[in-house]
Design a protein around this motif. Sequence first.
Motif: not given
Length: 102
Positions: A44-51, A55-58, A86-87, A95-98
Amino acid sequence: MNFTYRNKNKPTNILSFPCNQFIKRNHKLLGDLVLCKKIIEKESLKYDKLLESHWAHITIHGTLHLLGYDHQNNQETDIMEKIENKIMLSLNYKQPHILKNY
């Protein structure tokens, strides 16, 4: 656990263990997910994503594995990433992916 069950000598954020059994009438047990809190927090820190979002994505990613999806090649990866996007959007996360065009 990743080495024991997947013969990969590196840590991972999630492992999926499919079961695919009916436990009661119309209640299907997909399997188990084992998530590594420490790795998810570092990612989460490495990719600058909200924790919470990570968690939801994984969790979604692991659940898709339980449903039979995989990412062993570009076609499978594209399908899985589109579903994850989509989810995540349906849950009001980014969205987590480009998506890639090969």
